[in-house]
Motif scaffolding. Structure first.
Motif, PDB file in Angstrom:
ATOM      1  N   ARG A 169       0.833  -1.212   0.000  1.00 36.25           N
ATOM      2  CA  ARG A 169       0.000   0.000   0.000  1.00 36.25           C
ATOM      3  C   ARG A 169       0.860   1.251   0.000  1.00 36.25           C
ATOM      4  NH1 ARG A 169      -2.882   0.980   5.833  1.00 36.25           N
ATOM      5  NH2 ARG A 169      -1.803  -0.894   6.340  1.00 36.25           N
ATOM      6  N   TRP A 170       1.986   1.208   0.719  1.00 37.33           N
ATOM      7  CA  TRP A 170       2.865   2.383   0.808  1.00 37.33           C
ATOM      8  C   TRP A 170       3.547   2.652  -0.530  1.00 37.33           C
ATOM      9  CZ3 TRP A 170       1.471   5.237   4.557  1.00 37.33           C
ATOM     10  CH2 TRP A 170       0.947   4.663   5.706  1.00 37.33           C
ATOM     11  N   LEU A 171       3.886   1.608  -1.264  1.00 33.07           N
ATOM     12  CA  LEU A 171       4.471   1.790  -2.594  1.00 33.07           C
ATOM     13  C   LEU A 171       3.448   2.359  -3.569  1.00 33.07           C
ATOM     14  CD1 LEU A 171       6.561  -1.504  -2.886  1.00 33.07           C
ATOM     15  CD2 LEU A 171       7.396   0.795  -2.399  1.00 33.07           C
ATOM     16  N   LEU A 189       0.781   4.218  -2.782  1.00 31.04           N
ATOM     17  CA  LEU A 189       0.528   5.616  -2.414  1.00 31.04           C
ATOM     18  C   LEU A 189       1.686   6.524  -2.808  1.00 31.04           C
ATOM     19  CD1 LEU A 189      -1.161   5.154   1.074  1.00 31.04           C
ATOM     20  CD2 LEU A 189      -2.257   5.757  -1.088  1.00 31.04           C
ATOM     21  N   THR A 190       2.913   6.068  -2.577  1.00 27.01           N
ATOM     22  CA  THR A 190       4.087   6.874  -2.924  1.00 27.01           C
ATOM     23  C   THR A 190       4.182   7.090  -4.430  1.00 27.01           C
ATOM     24  OG1 THR A 190       5.269   6.025  -0.995  1.00 27.01           O
ATOM     25  CG2 THR A 190       6.601   7.020  -2.722  1.00 27.01           C
ATOM     26  N   SER A 191       4.016   6.034  -5.198  1.00 26.23           N
ATOM     27  CA  SER A 191       4.112   6.168  -6.656  1.00 26.23           C
ATOM     28  C   SER A 191       2.971   7.005  -7.215  1.00 26.23           C
ATOM     29  CB  SER A 191       4.169   4.797  -7.334  1.00 26.23           C
ATOM     30  OG  SER A 191       2.969   4.094  -7.148  1.00 26.23           O
ATOM     31  N   VAL A 249       1.274   9.434  -5.580  1.00 31.59           N
ATOM     32  CA  VAL A 249       1.505  10.836  -5.208  1.00 31.59           C
ATOM     33  C   VAL A 249       2.593  11.447  -6.092  1.00 31.59           C
ATOM     34  CG1 VAL A 249       2.414  12.335  -3.369  1.00 31.59           C
ATOM     35  CG2 VAL A 249       0.636  10.667  -2.850  1.00 31.59           C
ATOM     36  N   PHE A 250       3.645  10.684  -6.377  1.00 31.21           N
ATOM     37  CA  PHE A 250       4.708  11.196  -7.245  1.00 31.21           C
ATOM     38  C   PHE A 250       4.181  11.450  -8.661  1.00 31.21           C
ATOM     39  CE2 PHE A 250       8.410  10.563 -10.094  1.00 31.21           C
ATOM     40  CZ  PHE A 250       9.151  11.662  -9.678  1.00 31.21           C
ATOM     41  N   ALA A 304       6.726   7.656 -14.172  1.00 29.97           N
ATOM     42  CA  ALA A 304       5.860   7.876 -13.000  1.00 29.97           C
ATOM     43  C   ALA A 304       4.467   7.318 -13.277  1.00 29.97           C
ATOM     44  CB  ALA A 304       5.800   9.359 -12.664  1.00 29.97           C
ATOM     45  N   ALA A 324       2.972   4.091 -11.142  1.00 31.51           N
ATOM     46  CA  ALA A 324       1.700   4.161 -10.419  1.00 31.51           C
ATOM     47  C   ALA A 324       0.766   3.036 -10.869  1.00 31.51           C
ATOM     48  CB  ALA A 324       1.044   5.526 -10.623  1.00 31.51           C
ATOM     49  N   THR A 384       2.340  -0.610  -9.793  1.00 30.00           N
ATOM     50  CA  THR A 384       2.222  -0.924  -8.359  1.00 30.00           C
ATOM     51  C   THR A 384       0.756  -1.153  -7.991  1.00 30.00           C
ATOM     52  OG1 THR A 384       2.220   1.429  -7.748  1.00 30.00           O
ATOM     53  CG2 THR A 384       4.337   0.260  -7.632  1.00 30.00           C
ATOM     54  N   SER A 393      -0.646   0.048  10.536  1.00 25.88           N
ATOM     55  CA  SER A 393      -0.033   0.657   9.340  1.00 25.88           C
ATOM     56  C   SER A 393       0.984  -0.277   8.686  1.00 25.88           C
ATOM     57  CB  SER A 393       0.631   1.969   9.711  1.00 25.88           C
ATOM     58  OG  SER A 393      -0.333   2.895  10.127  1.00 25.88           O
TER      59      SER A 393
END
Length: 154
Positions: free
Chosen positions: A13-15, A17-19, A21-22, A44, A48, A51, A150
């Motif tokens: 999930r963190w990957l 969200l990070t991808s 947002v980027f 990018a 997104a 992932t 988390s």
């Protein structure tokens, strides 16, 4: 197997969200500042989408082996009255499918747009919508409605 997949899904999930947002940052930057669509912007977009697809595969696998979902499907009328069971049996999966569907569709459509501005605009608007849908359906550790850690240990 279930615990391992659940930990991977939680970490992934963190990957996602990070991808995402980027990609959104790059899209708004390109759209509002009228930049050219560079290889980094395309990467990018792809990151997104990729992932999100991996997370989708993990989530679908979890859906079919989850004891919570199994209970939901076998005891539908009772489970619909229980917030946490209903969340994982129906709400979470539905909203995530919508979010990932938007990401997949827009990723494919944006790369075919004729101008850089059109690519950036489409990605900025629709990836933001997908992010909001996804954020609303994650069982955050601080949520008063449904709470999960988390980070899950393996």
């Amino acid at each position: 197997m279930y615990a391992t997949l659940l930990a991977l899904h939680s970490l992934m999930r963190w990957l996602v969200l990070t991808s995402l947002v980027f990609a959104i940052f790059r899209a708004y930057r390109g759209w509002l500042l009228k930049k050219s669509f560079f290889k980094l912007d395309d990467n990018a977009r792809l990151m997104a989408a990729n992932t999100a697809h991996i997370q989708f595969l993990l989530g679908v696998t979890l859906y079919f082996i989850s004891p919570i979902v199994n209970y939901f499907l076998q005891n539908f009328s009772t489970a619909m009255q229980e917030r946490s069971i209903r969340f994982f049996g129906m709400e979470h999966v539905t909203m995530m499918l919508i979010g990932i569907g938007i990401i997949s569709t827009i990723s494919a459509k944006a790369k075919k747009k004729p101008t850089d501005e059109a690519k950036f605009k489409m990605m900025a608007i629709w990836y933001t919508i997908a992010l909001l849908i996804i954020l609303s359906s994650i069982p955050w550790s601080f949520s008063p409605l449904i709470s999960r850690p988390s980070f899950r240990p393996f």
